[in-house]
Design a protein around this motif. Structure first.
Motif, mmCIF file in Angstrom:
data_model
loop_
_atom_site.group_PDB
_atom_site.id
_atom_site.type_symbol
_atom_site.label_atom_id
_atom_site.label_comp_id
_atom_site.label_asym_id
_atom_site.label_seq_id
_atom_site.Cartn_x
_atom_site.Cartn_y
_atom_site.Cartn_z
ATOM 1 N N ASN A 259 0.829 -1.203 0.000
ATOM 2 C CA ASN A 259 0.000 0.000 0.000
ATOM 3 C C ASN A 259 0.869 1.260 0.000
ATOM 4 O OD1 ASN A 259 0.715 0.570 2.731
ATOM 5 N ND2 ASN A 259 -0.996 -0.635 3.485
ATOM 6 N N ALA A 260 0.236 2.413 -0.080
ATOM 7 C CA ALA A 260 0.952 3.686 -0.201
ATOM 8 C C ALA A 260 1.849 3.969 0.998
ATOM 9 C CB ALA A 260 -0.039 4.826 -0.408
ATOM 10 N N SER A 261 1.531 3.380 2.150
ATOM 11 C CA SER A 261 2.346 3.568 3.357
ATOM 12 C C SER A 261 3.496 2.572 3.434
ATOM 13 C CB SER A 261 1.474 3.420 4.605
ATOM 14 O OG SER A 261 0.449 4.378 4.601
ATOM 15 N N GLY A 262 3.575 1.675 2.459
ATOM 16 C CA GLY A 262 4.626 0.662 2.459
ATOM 17 C C GLY A 262 4.249 -0.588 3.223
ATOM 18 N N GLY A 263 2.987 -0.684 3.625
ATOM 19 C CA GLY A 263 2.535 -1.828 4.407
ATOM 20 C C GLY A 263 1.778 -2.847 3.578
ATOM 21 N N ILE A 264 1.471 -3.960 4.220
ATOM 22 C CA ILE A 264 0.718 -5.037 3.594
ATOM 23 C C ILE A 264 -0.765 -4.765 3.812
ATOM 24 C CG2 ILE A 264 0.232 -7.508 3.696
ATOM 25 C CD1 ILE A 264 3.183 -7.854 4.587
ATOM 26 N N SER A 265 -1.531 -4.807 2.741
ATOM 27 C CA SER A 265 -2.959 -4.491 2.816
ATOM 28 C C SER A 265 -3.855 -5.702 2.963
ATOM 29 C CB SER A 265 -3.384 -3.722 1.558
ATOM 30 O OG SER A 265 -2.728 -2.487 1.502
ATOM 31 N N LEU A 266 -3.320 -6.874 2.746
ATOM 32 C CA LEU A 266 -4.139 -8.083 2.778
ATOM 33 C C LEU A 266 -4.571 -8.438 4.196
ATOM 34 C CD1 LEU A 266 -1.968 -10.338 0.460
ATOM 35 C CD2 LEU A 266 -4.154 -9.313 -0.104
ATOM 36 N N PRO A 267 -5.815 -8.910 4.362
ATOM 37 C CA PRO A 267 -6.202 -9.460 5.662
ATOM 38 C C PRO A 267 -5.444 -10.765 5.888
ATOM 39 C CG PRO A 267 -8.100 -9.292 4.170
ATOM 40 C CD PRO A 267 -6.888 -8.883 3.407
#
Length: 105
Positions: free
Chosen positions: A82-90
């Motif tokens: 994601n835009a924050s550099g994190g993982i978006s998946l549940p």
């Protein structure tokens, strides 16, 4: 024999594009962009969309990846964050697997 419930299966570019509401050309470009992300690096959904020629289509990139465009082994889907550099998946949808792949496990 059918695929196990919940198992990831390769989905064709045209199938993924149609299901995500994208063109096959855009889907092909996304695949090329994701394949070009070097090992040890990540790119955001927005960066992938821009590099694929449609800077306002970050959600479409996510939909294409979620539908299996790159999960069938065609591209390193885990390198898209994601835009924050994190993982978006549940967690149930691959968050743990994505983290393992990013960390080289």
């Amino acid at each position: 024999a059918g695929a196990a419930a919940g198992a990831l299966r390769p989905v064709g570019i045209a199938d993924s594009a149609k299901a995500a509401g994208s063109s096959s050309l855009f889907a092909q470009r996304v695949l090329q962009v994701v394949q070009a992300i070097p090992r040890g690096k990540v790119a955001s959904y927005g960066q992938c969309a821009a590099m694929a020629g449609s800077p306002n289509s970050a959600r479409q990139v996510g939909k294409l990846l979620a539908l299996g465009l790159a999960r069938g082994g065609a591209a390193p889907w885990q390198r898209v964050v994601n835009a924050s550099g994190g993982i978006s998946l549940p967690p149930a949808d691959g968050r743990i697997r994505q983290r393992q792949l990013l960390e080289g496990a």
